[in-house]
Design an enzyme around this catalytic site. Structure first.
Site, mmCIF file in Angstrom:
data_model
loop_
_atom_site.group_PDB
_atom_site.id
_atom_site.type_symbol
_atom_site.label_atom_id
_atom_site.label_comp_id
_atom_site.label_asym_id
_atom_site.label_seq_id
_atom_site.Cartn_x
_atom_site.Cartn_y
_atom_site.Cartn_z
ATOM 1 N N GLU A 139 20.898 23.666 3.250
ATOM 2 C CA GLU A 139 21.997 24.396 2.637
ATOM 3 C C GLU A 139 21.572 24.998 1.295
ATOM 4 O O GLU A 139 20.567 24.561 0.711
ATOM 5 C CB GLU A 139 23.181 23.441 2.430
ATOM 6 C CG GLU A 139 23.705 22.793 3.704
ATOM 7 C CD GLU A 139 24.513 23.753 4.590
ATOM 8 O OE1 GLU A 139 24.279 24.981 4.550
ATOM 9 O OE2 GLU A 139 25.370 23.266 5.341
ATOM 10 N N HIS A 172 21.610 29.403 5.264
ATOM 11 C CA HIS A 172 20.843 28.183 5.602
ATOM 12 C C HIS A 172 19.971 28.411 6.829
ATOM 13 O O HIS A 172 20.270 29.257 7.669
ATOM 14 C CB HIS A 172 21.752 26.951 5.767
ATOM 15 C CG HIS A 172 22.589 26.904 7.004
ATOM 16 N ND1 HIS A 172 23.835 26.300 7.032
ATOM 17 C CD2 HIS A 172 22.384 27.357 8.272
ATOM 18 C CE1 HIS A 172 24.325 26.375 8.253
ATOM 19 N NE2 HIS A 172 23.477 27.020 9.028
ATOM 20 N N ASP A 192 17.727 19.856 14.017
ATOM 21 C CA ASP A 192 18.730 19.065 13.303
ATOM 22 C C ASP A 192 19.717 18.400 14.255
ATOM 23 O O ASP A 192 19.733 18.682 15.454
ATOM 24 C CB ASP A 192 19.474 19.947 12.282
ATOM 25 C CG ASP A 192 19.825 21.330 12.837
ATOM 26 O OD1 ASP A 192 19.852 21.495 14.070
ATOM 27 O OD2 ASP A 192 20.071 22.244 12.043
ATOM 28 N N ASN A 225 25.786 31.381 5.081
ATOM 29 C CA ASN A 225 25.412 31.101 3.684
ATOM 30 C C ASN A 225 23.895 31.139 3.476
ATOM 31 O O ASN A 225 23.402 30.747 2.431
ATOM 32 C CB ASN A 225 25.968 29.745 3.247
ATOM 33 C CG ASN A 225 25.382 28.582 4.052
ATOM 34 O OD1 ASN A 225 24.550 28.787 4.930
ATOM 35 N ND2 ASN A 225 25.811 27.374 3.736
HETATM 36 C C1 F6R Z 1 21.269 24.868 14.389
HETATM 37 C C2 F6R Z 1 20.845 25.292 13.057
HETATM 38 C C3 F6R Z 1 21.646 26.221 12.234
HETATM 39 C C4 F6R Z 1 22.186 27.417 13.009
HETATM 40 C C5 F6R Z 1 23.033 28.316 12.103
HETATM 41 C C6 F6R Z 1 23.616 29.486 12.860
HETATM 42 O O1 F6R Z 1 20.315 23.996 14.970
HETATM 43 O O2 F6R Z 1 19.836 24.847 12.635
HETATM 44 O O3 F6R Z 1 20.860 26.670 11.163
HETATM 45 O O4 F6R Z 1 21.113 28.147 13.536
HETATM 46 O O5 F6R Z 1 24.071 27.559 11.557
HETATM 47 O O6 F6R Z 1 24.526 29.020 13.801
HETATM 48 P P1 F6R Z 1 25.120 29.988 14.899
HETATM 49 O O7 F6R Z 1 23.997 30.405 15.758
HETATM 50 O O8 F6R Z 1 26.121 29.135 15.659
HETATM 51 O O9 F6R Z 1 25.766 31.119 14.174
#
Ligand code: F6R
Length: 243
Positions: free
Chosen positions: A142, A137, A67, A135
């Site tokens: 989301e 995701h 992403d 959450n």
């Molecule tokens: C990032 C992504 C997100 C993160 C998630 C956890 O490329 O796809 O799904 O993996 O938001 O983020 P952290 O590791 O910062 O807690």
């Protein structure tokens, strides 16, 4: 799901790196799906170290990121383009042409999503690295996102924006939109490797493993993947005893 519970973040990163290193040794042409955020930083540090020790090379590896934010330029310090350069790409021998991160030019964003999707279909991923949002995701799918989605433009959840405001000056600076692989793209990878660390992930991790498979908690879809490893530290795994 293969669940591995580690002492701490350092052990998570060692275990995750071992998986990727083993793959690259057996398949130097591997196609890797990569994630950003705090979870994979230790993994990338270890991959850089293994490269410097000449254990692995990225010369023929292709990468595809999950992403990218929409609404900040790629040159912004918090873009995922900058993140990947900083934590991995500038340290290794990967060919520029083999790096794929969704472009985020707002004028062309729908076309970019279609192109990225075509690219992913042409290049089935050997391994996709994932983190999980508090959450539930994965990528930026989301809660409420249809599980059949392919690459698309998403409005970020307020909880995601709050969680990620730690990387920006303030909540107002966090982009409101992103482009992300859909669940369908993620589920097509031959192997999935999800890393989660910290108590703030414990509830989402519990739901991902024991909850119903539901678009309300997108990571729950991983229950249906035939080759999925979840690597957790003890705080992130702390609710698993509660079944
Ligand atoms: C990032 C992504 C997100 C993160 C998630 C956890 O490329 O796809 O799904 O993996 O938001 O983020 P952290 O590791 O910062 O807690």
């Amino acid at each position: 799901m293969n669940i591995i519970i580690c002492r701490d973040y350092s052990e998570i990163s060692d275990q995750a790196a071992q998986k990727v290193i083993t793959l690259l040794k057996s398949n130097p042409y591997a196609k890797l799906g990569l994630a950003t955020g705090s979870s994979p930083i230790g993994l990338y540090e270890r991959l850089v170290k293994a490269y410097r020790l000449k254990e692995i090379s990225f010369k023929d590896v292709m990468t595809f990121n999950l992403d990218e934010y929409v609404g900040i330029p790629r040159s912004h310090s918090q873009s995922y383009y900058s993140f990947m350069n900083e934590h991995l790409f500038k340290h290794i021998d990967i060919q520029l042409a083999n790096i794929h991160i969704p472009d985020n030019d707002i004028e062309r964003i729908d076309e970019i999503a279609k192109e990225y999707n075509r690219l992913l279909k042409k290049n089935p991923l050997d391994l996709q690295v994932l983190g999980i949002g508090s959450n539930g995701h994965i990528g930026f799918n989301e809660p409420g996102t249809p599980l059949g989605n392919e690459t698309f433009v998403v409005t970020l959840d307020e909880r995601t924006r709050k969680d990620n405001s730690r990387f920006f000056g303030s909540l107002d600076d966090v982009p409101k939109y992103a482009i992300t692989m859909g669940i369908k793209n993620i589920m097509r990878a031959k192997e999935l490797l999800l890393i989660a660390s910290g108590i703030e992930k414990a509830e989402a991790v519990h739901q991902m493993i024991y909850g119903d498979v539901t678009s309300q908690l997108p990571a729950s879809i991983l229950q249906l993947h035939p080759n999925c490893t979840i690597i957790l530290d003890e705080p992130a795994a702390s609710k698993l005893k509660e079944k």
